[in-house]
Design an enzyme around this catalytic site. Structure first.
Site, PDB file in Angstrom:
ATOM      1  N   GLY A  57      89.397  10.672  32.155  1.00  0.00           N
ATOM      2  CA  GLY A  57      88.242  10.242  32.952  1.00  0.00           C
ATOM      3  C   GLY A  57      87.081  10.543  32.548  1.00  0.00           C
ATOM      4  O   GLY A  57      86.821  11.456  31.244  1.00  0.00           O
ATOM      5  N   ASN A  58      85.656  10.441  32.698  1.00  0.00           N
ATOM      6  CA  ASN A  58      84.491  10.810  32.624  1.00  0.00           C
ATOM      7  C   ASN A  58      83.842  11.393  33.873  1.00  0.00           C
ATOM      8  O   ASN A  58      84.178  10.904  35.077  1.00  0.00           O
ATOM      9  CB  ASN A  58      83.824  10.058  31.796  1.00  0.00           C
TER      10      ASN A  58
END
Ligand code: C5P
Length: 393
Positions: free
Chosen positions: A204-205
């Site tokens: 993810g980020n």
């Protein structure tokens, strides 16, 4: 002219209702004030009358008013009812269907859209009783704006602050679909994407979704019908916006394509460029002494580029973001050409904007690059929405 009935209940945030009334009148609404007994302890009828320019109501048992069925008229003679601030007590009474003062009687007698902006201590907001009341009201079609996270009057921080007056006005316009974008459909992507490695792990980020969510709220605030396709975020749904929750880039693309046609698309999501090439059906086990597994990656679809080249289904205006740490404008120009979108909002993420409240952007379009001052993300969103309204006019 659209007429609003503004019900002000007992909360220290009641002073913000005056500012809201001022903004709403400036935006072309007429506003009638109604103070509950609690509300009248925080602001005076005189202040509310002066700002709304009309008489303030408050007493269910007024012989003069009730001779003309005053509570029924108040309930029906306005296009919408705004309860701001709404105390925990008033929300509980609404949920229970009580009608023991003018505000609750009007709220029971109305068939108009109702927008509630809660303001209370964070513990009161989080209380299961309040949450159950809010859920009951939502199910009945009552719209909510806020509350927001932040500093409270008492030295406490948490979820419970009244939304700021400009955001409340946005929510009203979204609910009534009035404004320069009325009749338009806007598609907005927001947040990160999560790309599954196995059933429990993902790539993810750090995108918070703040900018995309603010853009969705601002577009709805100008009257647009908004579809917000959002990756996993910890933000409340913007009022008056249809939210479609997704996890991966591929789900986001499918949701965007299903949402077409749209007049404008704003791709503010931080879409993962790559995903694990394979998602294992079972959790990858850690085996003692075995080397760590390697993850090979596959490229994700580019949603901005796909919307820009959607042929007859292409939105008239397609807008992307470019998060860069160097040569911001040059990269944005190149990206605009490569992806085929109309505008790029270039932002310098080295300036610590990821997850922050503020953003520093440059609008890159056919006309060139226009540097905007560093602004709150909500203000960037409002400026952008205004520019979109201008472009689609
Ligand atoms: O190529 P880059 O990720 O820098 O481009 C950023 C812009 O493209 C953003 O508007 C983002 O929402 C969009 N994007 C997309 N799908 C991807 C990657 C980026 O829509 N797979």
């Amino acid at each position: 002219m659209q007429r609003l009935l503004l019900i002000v209940s007992g909360s220290v945030a009641a002073y913000k209702a005056l500012e809201f009334a001022r903004l709403a009148r400036r935006a072309g609404f007429s506003v009638t004030g109604l103070l509950t007994a609690g509300g009248a302890r925080f602001i005076t009828p005189l202040a509310l009358a002066a700002i709304t320019g009309s008489r303030v109501h408050g007493d269910l048992w007024s012989v003069e008013e009730e001779a003309q069925a005053g509570h029924i008229r108040l309930a029906r003679d306005h296009e919408a009812i705004v309860v701001a601030p709404a105390s925990a007590d008033l929300i509980a009474k609404m949920a229970a269907g009580l009608a023991d003062d003018l505000a609750t009687t009007v709220l029971l007698a109305t068939n108009r859209p109702v927008l509630v902006a809660p303001a209370m201590n964070p513990t009161m907001w989080a209380h299961p009783a309040t949450q159950a009341n809010v859920e009951t009201l939502r199910r009945r079609g009552v719209a909510f704006a806020g509350p927001e996270e932040g500093e409270m009057a008492e030295p406490e921080i948490g979820l419970g602050r009244l939304v700021e007056p400009p955001a409340l006005l946005e929510a009203v316009r979204a609910m009534l679909a009035v404004g320069p974008l009325a009749g338009r459909h806007a598609l907005v992507t927001s947040g990160p994407t999560f790309e599954a490695i196995d059933p429990v792990r993902f790539l993810g980020n750090r995108s918070s979704g703040r900018q995309g969510h603010a853009i969705a709220a601002a577009l709805a605030g100008l009257g647009a019908r908004v579809t917000l396709v959002s990756g996993p975020v910890c933000l409340p749904d913007p009022p008056g916006v249809r939210v479609i929750r997704v996890e991966s880039a591929r789900e986001m693309l499918a949701a965007c394509e299903a949402a077409l046609p749209a007049d404008v698309a704003v791709c503010a999501a931080a879409v993962a460029d790559w995903r694990p090439a394979t998602e294992t059906a079972t959790k990858i086990k850690k085996v003692a002494a075995a080397p760590p597994p390697t993850i090979s990656l596959a490229e994700n679809p580019d949603i901005l580029a796909a919307l820009s080249s959607a042929g007859s289904r292409r939105p008239r205006l397609v807008i992307g973001f470019a998060a860069e740490t160097e040569n911001v404008v040059a990269h944005a120009k190149e990206k605009r050409a490569r992806k085929g979108c109309d505008w790029i909002l270039a932002n310098d993420v080295s300036a610590g904007v990821f997850g922050a409240e503020e953003n520093a952007v440059t609008l890159v379009s056919e006309a060139g690059a226009e540097v905007w001052p560093r602004l709150a993300k909500t203000e960037v969103a409002r400026r952008l929405a205004a520019r979109i309204a201008e472009a689609l006019r």
